[in-house]
Each structure stands twice: as structure tokens, then as C-alpha cells.
Design a protein around this motif. Sequence first.
Motif, short mmCIF file in Angstrom:
data_model
loop_
_atom_site.label_atom_id
_atom_site.label_comp_id
_atom_site.label_asym_id
_atom_site.label_seq_id
_atom_site.Cartn_x
_atom_site.Cartn_y
_atom_site.Cartn_z
N ALA A 19 -9.12 -13.73 22.18
CA ALA A 19 -9.86 -12.61 22.81
C ALA A 19 -11.31 -12.25 22.25
CB ALA A 19 -8.81 -11.33 22.61
N LYS A 20 -11.37 -12.55 20.91
CA LYS A 20 -12.59 -12.11 20.23
C LYS A 20 -13.69 -13.20 20.61
CE LYS A 20 -14.12 -10.40 15.79
NZ LYS A 20 -13.57 -10.03 14.46
N GLU A 21 -13.15 -14.56 20.73
CA GLU A 21 -14.12 -15.71 21.23
C GLU A 21 -14.40 -15.55 22.66
OE1 GLU A 21 -13.00 -20.21 22.20
OE2 GLU A 21 -12.08 -19.42 20.31
N LEU A 22 -13.56 -14.92 23.35
CA LEU A 22 -14.04 -14.41 24.84
C LEU A 22 -14.96 -13.64 24.90
CD1 LEU A 22 -10.42 -15.16 26.54
CD2 LEU A 22 -12.50 -16.51 27.01
N LEU A 23 -14.92 -12.61 24.11
CA LEU A 23 -15.59 -11.41 24.23
C LEU A 23 -17.35 -11.81 23.78
CD1 LEU A 23 -15.53 -8.42 25.15
CD2 LEU A 23 -15.05 -7.84 22.38
N GLU A 24 -17.20 -12.77 22.98
CA GLU A 24 -18.41 -13.10 22.13
C GLU A 24 -19.28 -13.93 23.27
OE1 GLU A 24 -17.22 -14.64 18.40
OE2 GLU A 24 -17.41 -12.80 17.45
N LYS A 25 -18.30 -14.76 23.96
CA LYS A 25 -18.95 -15.45 25.05
C LYS A 25 -19.31 -14.89 26.10
CE LYS A 25 -16.89 -18.97 28.11
NZ LYS A 25 -15.70 -19.10 28.98
N SER A 26 -18.83 -13.60 26.47
CA SER A 26 -19.31 -12.93 27.45
C SER A 26 -20.79 -12.71 27.48
CB SER A 26 -18.48 -11.70 27.73
OG SER A 26 -18.67 -10.69 26.78
N GLY A 27 -21.10 -12.38 26.36
CA GLY A 27 -22.53 -11.96 26.08
C GLY A 27 -22.98 -10.49 26.43
N VAL A 28 -21.79 -9.71 26.29
CA VAL A 28 -21.98 -8.20 26.54
C VAL A 28 -22.26 -7.70 25.07
CG1 VAL A 28 -20.56 -7.96 28.56
CG2 VAL A 28 -19.61 -7.58 26.15
N PRO A 29 -23.42 -6.87 25.10
CA PRO A 29 -23.44 -6.15 23.47
C PRO A 29 -22.41 -5.72 22.79
CG PRO A 29 -25.01 -5.06 25.36
CD PRO A 29 -23.84 -5.92 25.93
N LEU A 30 -22.29 -6.08 21.66
CA LEU A 30 -20.80 -5.40 20.79
C LEU A 30 -21.29 -4.44 19.87
CD1 LEU A 30 -18.94 -8.74 20.61
CD2 LEU A 30 -18.44 -7.16 22.24
N PRO A 31 -20.53 -3.41 19.52
CA PRO A 31 -19.15 -3.21 20.11
C PRO A 31 -19.35 -2.61 21.38
CG PRO A 31 -19.72 -1.38 18.51
CD PRO A 31 -20.95 -2.43 18.51
N LEU A 32 -18.74 -2.95 22.41
CA LEU A 32 -18.41 -2.43 23.62
C LEU A 32 -17.76 -1.16 23.64
CD1 LEU A 32 -18.69 -2.89 26.60
CD2 LEU A 32 -16.81 -4.06 26.79
N LYS A 33 -18.32 -0.38 24.34
CA LYS A 33 -17.96 1.21 24.08
C LYS A 33 -17.43 1.61 25.71
CE LYS A 33 -20.40 2.78 20.15
NZ LYS A 33 -21.33 3.79 19.46
N VAL A 34 -16.34 1.75 25.75
CA VAL A 34 -15.70 2.17 27.11
C VAL A 34 -14.55 3.27 27.08
CG1 VAL A 34 -16.14 0.15 28.47
CG2 VAL A 34 -13.97 0.15 27.00
N SER A 35 -14.10 3.87 28.00
CA SER A 35 -13.41 5.18 27.84
C SER A 35 -12.03 4.42 28.73
CB SER A 35 -13.64 6.43 28.34
OG SER A 35 -13.88 6.20 29.69
N ILE A 36 -10.85 4.75 28.31
CA ILE A 36 -9.58 4.70 29.00
C ILE A 36 -8.95 6.22 29.37
CG2 ILE A 36 -8.02 4.51 26.72
CD1 ILE A 36 -6.25 2.39 28.68
N THR A 37 -9.06 6.09 30.74
CA THR A 37 -8.24 7.47 31.38
C THR A 37 -6.67 7.56 31.39
OG1 THR A 37 -10.18 7.61 32.59
CG2 THR A 37 -8.51 9.09 33.36
N VAL A 38 -6.26 8.40 30.74
CA VAL A 38 -4.71 8.31 30.61
C VAL A 38 -4.17 9.75 30.67
CG1 VAL A 38 -4.98 8.41 28.23
CG2 VAL A 38 -2.77 7.49 28.95
#
Lengths: 359, 532
Positions: free
Chosen positions: B354-373
Motif C-alpha cells: 500500500a505504501k509503495e502504491l501511494l508513493e508511486k501515485s505522486g500525491v503529496p504526503l501525508p495525504l490529509k482527508v476526512s472520512i464521514t461516518v
Amino acid sequence: MANTSSPAPVPLSGPSPWRGRLFGLGTSLLSLMLTLLGLLTMTFIIARVVPIDPILSIVGERATPAQIETARQHFGLDRPWYVQYGIYLWDALQGDLGVSIRTREPVLQEVARYFPATLELATLGTLFGVLAGVPAGVLAATRPGSFADQIVRIVGLVGYSMPVFWLGLLGLLVFYGQLDWVAGPGRLDASYQMLLEFQMTQYTGIILIDAALNGAWDMFRNAISHIILPSALLGYVSMAYISRMTRSFMMNELGQEYITTARVKGMPEWRVIWVHAMRNVMVPLITVIALSYAYLLEGAVLTETIFAWPGLGRYITDALFANDMPAVLGGTVVVGLAFVTLNMISDILYRLVDPRARA
Amino acid sequence: MILTRGIGRSAALAILMAGAAPAALFAETPADTLVIADAIDDIVSIDPHEAFEFSGLDLNNNLYDTLVELDPTKPGELIPGLAESWSVSEDGLTFSFKIKSGITFASGNPLTAEDAAYSLKRVIKLDKTPAFILAQFGFTKDNVDEKITFDGDTVSFTTDKVYAPSFVYNCLTAGVANIVDMKTVEEHAVDGDMGNEWLKSNSAGTGAYVLKSFKPNEGYILEARPGYWRGDAKIKNIFMQHIPEGATERLLLEKGDIDIARKLTPTDVEGLSGNADVTITSDVGGQIYYLAMNQKVEALANPDVLDAMRYAVDYTGMADTILKGQWGVHQAFLPKGFLGALDDTPFTLDLAKAKELLEKSGVPLPLKVSITVRNTQDRMDIAQSIQNTFGQIGIELTLDVGDGKQVLEKYRARQHEITLQTWGPDYPDPHTNASTFAQNPDNSDEAKATGYLAWRTAWDPGELGAMTEAAVVEPDSAKRAEMYKEIQEKHRQDSAFVLMFQEMKETGLRTNVKDFYTGGAVDSASYWLVTK
């Protein structure tokens, strides 16, 4: 000829007692009406400010906009708030508390079905609470600091502080699960429930009374075996409050001069406590008992849930979770009425036990 | 003295009560009555053409029948119901059903093709929530009298276009297609409501049982009627009690005061293990737990980010702990039990990948998002687990917690970033979930196509939309099943959804209770086969 007849009696002062009583009654009725109006208004406002859309819970997530609109119109929720308020007040004054959004049944009809179960439970619970709480409080007050006082204090503390659902589950586990002393949750066994449903006249909705009136003593015993544990549990919680308050009131009275006088005159101690002191303790104690009873009538939600008791508390809570505001409002109004009624009964009882209140 | 006497009386009363109790305490459930405990407060209506909640459908499954049925002993298998045979016209538009003879309603009225036609038309005319299941075949209030007809012992209807026959038949097994007694219902109609009010507390079906009493949020009582066309019910009475508390159900079951407990928690099930008097059965339900990533958020539209997320969920960890016995790992949008459902689980927690895929994605890390629950315990537990594992690969999740309405409104308005949701099928055909997860005809905000989950999360399914359209008209059932497998395969690899869990139902039964069928993911509970 001299006029020898007596002059007409002139009232010494003030209006007649009847006028006073009528005035008092009028004031009470006005106060009652204002309380009811306030209650209805408050419940209406609460229903409008909560961020709940009752329609969504009825029609479901998949409903089309047309179905949602139809449902909104059906329940009158498309009208301006002041029109809704007017209709709500007018209907409520005529005894119409609306229709449950969830079940589509008249709320009054539903409340009338659930209230007897709560009334039965709360009445028996209060009875237990008073029968155990008052003597325990007197015992603790007459022997302050003694072993008996400590026991009453600890028992009261447990009643106050232990979560009622935990006590309920523990009670079920021990007295029903292990010892077989009582029957399980519900108001009757399945077979009696069906008997009640199809072969008996339900006069009041209170099973103990209906079973007795039908001469169904087997059912009566079964109902007793079901109600004894939840009512004893509620009675225990009620007892904790009543015993502490009785102790406090009684200790206050026992320090009064008229008690010392009674003792000096050689009056037996039981008479000093149970006749002289208790007469004065009764006045504030009536309020305590009435409040405790009202609290139980309001619905012991957790007890009703654990014991699968179809009472008013569970009804209101279920309605709240289902966003069924007419049911919540209807239930709340009935609880409010119960409070007002108990308040009036307390007033009447004051007058009976306290001569000063009769003036 | 007064006190002494009072205490004496209280003690006497208590002893009397205690002494009175044993007479009733050891009464087991009556031999001719099946006593069931369940939470039935979801019921809104028991009119078969309005009921759309699990408990109401369970009840109606025992009061009414449909033209074609699902075999309760083999969920998903079609068998004749009130129709002895059926056929499709050559142009694939007209479906005809020949009604069995000799069947009667509880009233004694004989079942006719007219009853069947009336019932299907009533669904459309009443237009309650589940009406869309039949309306999707092109029926409207205006055309239904022409589209649905009867002649002799045959009822027919004509659809607006060609559909897979299996799709039509599956929809006809849904509760909304139950057949009612026209004469009885019309006798009780008020102000043109087609008996809607009356059917909220009465029944008028051909089913194994008749409704004797229904009290919302309290329970219901059914009585078997002799001469049921499938053979008489084995148990005369059904007594359903509304008992939402699992621990209470468990105690009652242990003591033999109920025969079946349907709301046991994992703790209760664990506590019952080893009890020789109780059997636990496990079955699947239809609900699916999933994550939906809003494609209007640029980072979440990145395929590598989505793939990374698929490998950053602790599926088995959650299923074995916080969801034990309630939800099982399932990674496709069709629940097990449905035609074409996939059973394999290709994704596991693999943080390195998962980490490898995320790094490959090129999005700036850490990726900050919210989860509505939604603020319920199980959902919060799942969200927190995901927050933990996502955090380990560089995604900082913020929990955006709200009540059911707030969360749903945000989702329907496409205002979420990630949301944790459940979805349950509406009828027992794969199209029910395929059409919402893999179709989105117009992805614009203006479309407001909230009925499509793909639209809600702003995802364009591309070719999957056309594939779904093709599957719903495929006449060959085997081929149709393969088509849905392919759609799901592509969907779980490339969509904006992460499918995680399928509902499981654990039921506690006294060991003498046999042949109780919950209906699994596709059907409802059957009482008439139960013995004890």
C-alpha cells in the motif's frame, strides 16, 4: 315602638371560606392550563429545532422526490410552522395527539396501550420503595452512626450509584437464570399472553387487574412472577432516595423541642417517632414520594428495555431513535400530564396531613 | 406497632408472591407455539405492497405468496409459487403466468388470475416505497391497467422493453409482488386507499398463516390455517416478541422461554457455546459495508491512491474482532447468495504494498482527508481501524462524525471526501446492486441522480455501465451470471469503492427446533417448515 330586633350579622372580616376555596380552585386550574400550554409549546419547539427529517425515516433512502413530497404533505409538514403549531394545539386540546409517523397509528391510542404497563410497574415499584425506604430511613435517623445506619447508607449508596441496567441484568441472571425464583422478561409467558389476547376482556390494560377481574388467577400469578423483579429493582432505586430523605427529615424533627417535651412527658418512643415526628415528616416526604413516582412513570427506559416491558419509556425512546416526533411529543405530553396530576394529588395530600395548608 | 404490622404484611406479600411464582416459572414454550424474540421496531407497515423493512418482509413471507417463489431450503433457487407455469412471448415483452387451481385465501375466497392482476396493479397505484421494483418494467399509474391484464386462469403483463426473464422472475419473488385477496381488500377500502389502512393490522393472503394480532413494537401472533397449498404448517401458532436486547434474549433462550433468538450479539453467542440445549446457526445477510471515495477530490481520483487504500484495510483483523459473527470479509458488490456473486477475497492488509502504491501515485504526503461516518459503535470502530492502518501508509484520516441523516445528506450531496457506508439489496436479483454500484448515466452535479451510489461519489463507471445494461437483458441465466462476475471483478479493481464486509446473521435456537430458514441474503424467514 322601639325596634327590638337584632341587627343583621356583619361579617367580621374577608370573604367567605367558599369564595376562598373557589378562588384557589380557579388559580389551580389556570395554573394547570398554563402549564399544559407551556408543555405543548415547548415540545413543539423541540420537535422543530432537532436536526431530524422524519420523512426520510419513513420513505427510506431509495424514495423518489415525488414519494418524499407526498409523505411530507400527508403529515402536514409542508405547511408554515405557525400553521402546524396552530393545528397541533387545536388537535391536542381535543385529545388528538397526531399520528405516529412510524406506525401510522393515532399516538393517543398507542400511548393508551403503553401507559398501563408503565403505570403497573411504577406503582408497584413505588410501593416497594415506600414500604422499604420509609422504615429504613426512620431506623437510620433514630440510630445515627449505628451499624443499622451504616447498612442503610451503604444500601442506599448502591441504589444510587449502580447503573440500573447492570442491576437489572444481574437480577435477571441470579433470580431468573440461576435461582428460578421469578419469571423472565416480558409481562406474561407466551401462552398466557395469547390467552389474554384472544380470550379475555382487557378492562384496564393493567394485567394484574384484568386477570383478577377475569378471575384468571393462574394468569395473575404468572403476571406477578414477571413483574416482581423489575418492580423490585425500581423499588430499590426509589428506596435509596426515599430512605435518605426520610432519614434527613426525621433527624431534623427529632431535634425539635416538641419531641423533647413528648419524651419528658414519658410518651413511648414509638409514639414519639411514628405519631408525633412522622406527622411533620409526612409533609415534605409526600413531595419526595410523588417526585419518585413521577420519575418512574416518566418511564424507566433501561429497565423496560432489559425486561422487555412494553412501557411508555421504551415507547418514547424507540420513537426518538426512529425520528418519530409525533410519538415523542405525544409521550412527552402524557408524562407532563402525569407530573401535573401528581403535583395536584400532592397538594391535596398536604391539606389532609397539614392543618395549616387547609387555611 | 404499626410499622411492625406493615413490615409483616409486606413480608407476607413477598412470600406469597415468591410462593406463587414457581407454578408459572417452569412452563416451557407451548408445544403448538413457536416463540421467537427479535427486534421488530423497523416495521413501518405490514401492507405487503408497502412493507420494505426486514421484519415486515419476514412476517409477510408467512402470510402471503408470490407467483414465483424462492425455495426456502435452497436460497436463490426459483420454484413455482401461485403460478404453476409461466412463459415469455417471442418478442420478449409479455410474461404470462398460469395460476394454480384449488388455492384459497384465508377468507375462503378462491385465488384467481384477477387477484394476481389486481395485486400487481395495486403496487403501482399505491406507489409506496418498494413500488419501484415493479415500476422499473415501465408500469405507471396511467398505463398499468393496460399493461397488466388477466384472461381466464392466466395473468399477463407487458414490459416497456426486453429484460432478462430471470431478472423479471427474481423481482416477482420480492415481497412487494405478494398476491392479496382482492375481494377482501376492496371490502375494507376507505377513500380509495385500496385497503391500505386495513392491511396495516390484518392479512389477506394465501400464506401458511393468518395474522391474529399485530402490535407495533411489541409483537405479533400468527395462526396456521389448515389446507395451505404447500402442506399445513408444522406449528400452529407463531408468537413474535419484540426484544431488542441481546442479553435478554440469551437468558430467555437458555431458560427455554423462547424457541428462537434473532438478535444475539457476539458476546451472547460466545456465552451460549457449550450449552447443549441451544444451537447457533450462521447465515449470510444482504448488507454490504463499503468505503466510497469522492472522485471530485483530486487525490482520491488517483488510481494508485485507490489501490493503496484497498491494501490498507485490515479486513480479517476487523472481522475477527470488532465485527465477529456480525460481518464477514466480502470484496464484491453482490452479496453471497446472489446470482453471479464472487466469493474470493483478493485484497488483504499489506501495508508495504500500500505504501509503495501511494508513493508511486505522486500525491503529496501525508495525504490529509476526512472520512464521514455515522455515530454508531460498529461504524466508529471500523473507521478508527481504517484511520490507524491508513495512518501507517501516509494517509491522515480525520473522522467527520454525524448522525444518520447528516451523513446521508452529505453523501447524497457529494460533499464527503471518503465515507463509510452500508448498502442492502432491494430485491433478489443482481441488477439491484449492479445498477447502483456500476451505473451512472450522468455524472454531472445537475443530474442529482442520488439513486446511483456511483453518482453519489462522483465516479463514472465507464464501460461498466454498458456491461450492466447488457447483463440485465441477457436471457441466458448462466451467461448472465458470468457477466456479473466480470463486472464485479473490474469494479473491485478499478472503482472508487472499497468493498469490505457482508452481513452475517447468527441465530440461537433451542436444540429441538429444526428447519428454521432465515432466507439468507435473498429471501425472508420461513416459519411454516419449522418443527419442535
